[in-house]
Design an enzyme around this catalytic site. Structure first.
Site, PDB file in Angstrom:
ATOM      1  N   ARG A  82       0.836  -1.200   0.000  1.00 54.72           N
ATOM      2  CA  ARG A  82       0.000   0.000   0.000  1.00 54.72           C
ATOM      3  C   ARG A  82       0.867   1.243   0.000  1.00 54.72           C
ATOM      4  O   ARG A  82       1.763   1.382   0.819  1.00 54.72           O
ATOM      5  CB  ARG A  82      -0.877  -0.009   1.247  1.00 54.72           C
ATOM      6  CG  ARG A  82      -1.586   1.288   1.568  1.00 54.72           C
ATOM      7  CD  ARG A  82      -2.850   1.452   0.748  1.00 54.72           C
ATOM      8  NE  ARG A  82      -3.443   2.759   0.998  1.00 54.72           N
ATOM      9  CZ  ARG A  82      -4.381   3.000   1.909  1.00 54.72           C
ATOM     10  NH1 ARG A  82      -4.821   2.013   2.658  1.00 54.72           N
ATOM     11  NH2 ARG A  82      -4.874   4.200   2.062  1.00 54.72           N
ATOM     12  N   ARG A  91      -6.249   1.806  -4.334  1.00 58.34           N
ATOM     13  CA  ARG A  91      -5.309   1.210  -3.358  1.00 58.34           C
ATOM     14  C   ARG A  91      -5.283  -0.309  -3.480  1.00 58.34           C
ATOM     15  O   ARG A  91      -6.291  -0.914  -3.816  1.00 58.34           O
ATOM     16  CB  ARG A  91      -5.659   1.643  -1.939  1.00 58.34           C
ATOM     17  CG  ARG A  91      -6.932   1.173  -1.326  1.00 58.34           C
ATOM     18  CD  ARG A  91      -8.159   2.048  -1.440  1.00 58.34           C
ATOM     19  NE  ARG A  91      -8.023   3.480  -1.361  1.00 58.34           N
ATOM     20  CZ  ARG A  91      -8.053   4.189  -0.229  1.00 58.34           C
ATOM     21  NH1 ARG A  91      -8.213   3.603   0.927  1.00 58.34           N
ATOM     22  NH2 ARG A  91      -7.957   5.492  -0.264  1.00 58.34           N
ATOM     23  N   ASP A  94      -6.901  -1.613   1.763  1.00 55.80           N
ATOM     24  CA  ASP A  94      -7.257  -0.626   2.783  1.00 55.80           C
ATOM     25  C   ASP A  94      -7.964  -1.419   3.876  1.00 55.80           C
ATOM     26  O   ASP A  94      -8.863  -2.204   3.580  1.00 55.80           O
ATOM     27  CB  ASP A  94      -8.206   0.413   2.177  1.00 55.80           C
ATOM     28  CG  ASP A  94      -8.595   1.518   3.160  1.00 55.80           C
ATOM     29  OD1 ASP A  94      -7.768   1.881   4.015  1.00 55.80           O
ATOM     30  OD2 ASP A  94      -9.738   2.010   3.062  1.00 55.80           O
ATOM     31  N   ASP A  96      -9.886  -0.948   7.570  1.00 58.39           N
ATOM     32  CA  ASP A  96     -10.432   0.011   8.525  1.00 58.39           C
ATOM     33  C   ASP A  96     -10.928  -0.719   9.772  1.00 58.39           C
ATOM     34  O   ASP A  96     -11.520  -1.803   9.660  1.00 58.39           O
ATOM     35  CB  ASP A  96     -11.600   0.790   7.901  1.00 58.39           C
ATOM     36  CG  ASP A  96     -11.141   1.778   6.830  1.00 58.39           C
ATOM     37  OD1 ASP A  96     -10.022   2.312   6.955  1.00 58.39           O
ATOM     38  OD2 ASP A  96     -11.900   1.994   5.879  1.00 58.39           O
TER      39      ASP A  96
HETATM   40  N1  A4P Z   1      -7.936   6.318  10.904  1.00 61.43           N
HETATM   41  C1  A4P Z   1      -8.757   6.954  11.764  1.00 61.43           C
HETATM   42  N2  A4P Z   1      -9.666   6.123  12.243  1.00 61.43           N
HETATM   43  C2  A4P Z   1      -9.412   4.906  11.680  1.00 61.43           C
HETATM   44  C3  A4P Z   1     -10.035   3.632  11.812  1.00 61.43           C
HETATM   45  N3  A4P Z   1     -11.115   3.440  12.591  1.00 61.43           N
HETATM   46  N4  A4P Z   1      -9.516   2.612  11.085  1.00 61.43           N
HETATM   47  C4  A4P Z   1      -6.846   7.001  10.236  1.00 61.43           C
HETATM   48  C5  A4P Z   1      -8.454   2.805  10.257  1.00 61.43           C
HETATM   49  N5  A4P Z   1      -7.809   4.007  10.105  1.00 61.43           N
HETATM   50  C6  A4P Z   1      -8.307   5.027  10.813  1.00 61.43           C
HETATM   51  O1  A4P Z   1      -6.481   6.436   6.313  1.00 61.43           O
HETATM   52  C7  A4P Z   1      -6.160   7.699   6.807  1.00 61.43           C
HETATM   53  C8  A4P Z   1      -5.977   7.626   8.297  1.00 61.43           C
HETATM   54  O2  A4P Z   1      -7.196   7.248   8.897  1.00 61.43           O
HETATM   55  C9  A4P Z   1      -5.001   6.595   8.816  1.00 61.43           C
HETATM   56  O3  A4P Z   1      -3.708   7.075   8.866  1.00 61.43           O
HETATM   57  C10 A4P Z   1      -5.521   6.315  10.224  1.00 61.43           C
HETATM   58  O4  A4P Z   1      -4.714   6.960  11.205  1.00 61.43           O
HETATM   59  P1  A4P Z   1      -5.896   5.959   4.978  1.00 61.43           P
HETATM   60  O5  A4P Z   1      -6.340   4.543   4.820  1.00 61.43           O
HETATM   61  O6  A4P Z   1      -4.473   6.269   4.941  1.00 61.43           O
HETATM   62  O7  A4P Z   1      -6.539   6.970   3.944  1.00 61.43           O
HETATM   63  P2  A4P Z   1      -7.780   6.806   3.063  1.00 61.43           P
HETATM   64  O8  A4P Z   1      -8.332   5.418   3.233  1.00 61.43           O
HETATM   65  O9  A4P Z   1      -7.476   7.274   1.692  1.00 61.43           O
HETATM   66  O10 A4P Z   1      -8.754   7.863   3.661  1.00 61.43           O
HETATM   67  P3  A4P Z   1     -10.005   7.547   4.414  1.00 61.43           P
HETATM   68  O11 A4P Z   1     -10.715   8.835   4.699  1.00 61.43           O
HETATM   69  O12 A4P Z   1      -9.757   6.620   5.555  1.00 61.43           O
HETATM   70  O13 A4P Z   1     -10.787   6.806   3.295  1.00 61.43           O
HETATM   71  P4  A4P Z   1     -11.718   5.629   3.534  1.00 61.43           P
HETATM   72  O14 A4P Z   1     -12.825   6.170   4.368  1.00 61.43           O
HETATM   73  O15 A4P Z   1     -11.033   4.443   4.002  1.00 61.43           O
HETATM   74  O16 A4P Z   1     -12.258   5.449   2.073  1.00 61.43           O
HETATM   75  N6  A4P Z   1     -15.248   2.868  -2.531  1.00 61.43           N
HETATM   76  C11 A4P Z   1     -15.605   1.562  -2.457  1.00 61.43           C
HETATM   77  N7  A4P Z   1     -16.559   1.067  -3.247  1.00 61.43           N
HETATM   78  N8  A4P Z   1     -14.960   0.709  -1.589  1.00 61.43           N
HETATM   79  C12 A4P Z   1     -13.966   1.147  -0.752  1.00 61.43           C
HETATM   80  O17 A4P Z   1     -13.408   0.342   0.019  1.00 61.43           O
HETATM   81  N9  A4P Z   1     -12.656   3.047   0.039  1.00 61.43           N
HETATM   82  C13 A4P Z   1     -12.355   4.343   0.049  1.00 61.43           C
HETATM   83  C14 A4P Z   1     -11.439   4.868   1.074  1.00 61.43           C
HETATM   84  C15 A4P Z   1     -12.970   5.269  -0.913  1.00 61.43           C
HETATM   85  N10 A4P Z   1     -13.962   4.655  -1.785  1.00 61.43           N
HETATM   86  C16 A4P Z   1     -14.276   3.361  -1.716  1.00 61.43           C
HETATM   87  C17 A4P Z   1     -13.603   2.526  -0.782  1.00 61.43           C
HETATM   88 MG    MG Z   2      -8.748   3.922   5.282  1.00 61.09          MG
END
Ligand code: A4P
Ligand code: MG
Length: 157
Positions: A82, A91, A94, A96
């Protein structure tokens, strides 16, 4: 011991292989996987001009603290290649932390329950397989799921 729900997503390379590898690595690093959903193909959310994602959710139990679990998750993401580029961008994996027991955390870099989970069909569709009656942010997963558009989501395995 804490019961956790985890969300997995990938849309580069071989998404199913990456999610399987992530589950194996987490199991080797102190997260006992107790249930897993089917795989779903889901339209990209947030930033549309990228490939569809594959998403899955898993339940696990662990003695890791929330911070310890986040560290493990980030090391597994790094081990699988990643690279952090753009927010919501493509990515290889990912992971969460959706829930950690019934605890709520809101600290720099760690928010639990995961902030957008209750509005995201790509999380709620797989969660329905493994935790339909789990109450998150005051409502059951099945009730949150009834309120989102799951059009375009397809079970693939
Ligand atoms: N972080 C804070 N809380 C948490 C948690 N509960 N679990 C922080 C994991 N991490 C958490 O994440 C950014 C920061 O979130 C981490 O450094 C951690 O300290 P990241 O994975 O580096 O960045 P990201 O994923 O690009 O941003 P974000 O806002 O977390 O995005 P999302 O919400 O994970 O969305 N569409 C579909 N269909 N399926 C998907 O899986 N995923 C995303 C990413 C967008 N669109 C998608 C999907
Ligand atoms: Mg994330």
């Amino acid at each position: 011991m804490a019961e956790v729900l985890l969300g997995f997503g990938a849309n580069l390379g071989d998404p199913i292989a990456a999610i399987e590898a992530a589950l194996r690595r987490l199991a080797a690093e102190g997260v006992r996987i107790t249930a897993r959903s089917h795989f779903y193909r889901t339209p990209a959310w947030g930033k549309a001009d990228q490939p569809d994602f594959v998403n899955l959710c898993a339940a696990g139990s662990t003695t890791l603290s929330p911070r310890g679990l986040l560290d493990v998750i980030q090391s597994v993401e790094a081990a699988l290649g990643r690279e952090r580029r753009e927010r919501w961008g493509p990515r290889v994996i990912d992971i969460d932390i959706l829930t950690y027991g019934d605890h709520a955390f809101d600290e720099p870099g760690l928010t639990i329950p995961h902030p957008h989970l209750t509005e995201r069909a790509f999380v709620l569709a797989p969660l329905l397989d493994i935790a339909p009656d789990r109450v998150i942010a005051g409502r059951r997963v099945r009730d949150w799921a009834a309120g989102v558009d799951r059009g375009g989501i397809e079970r693939i395995g």
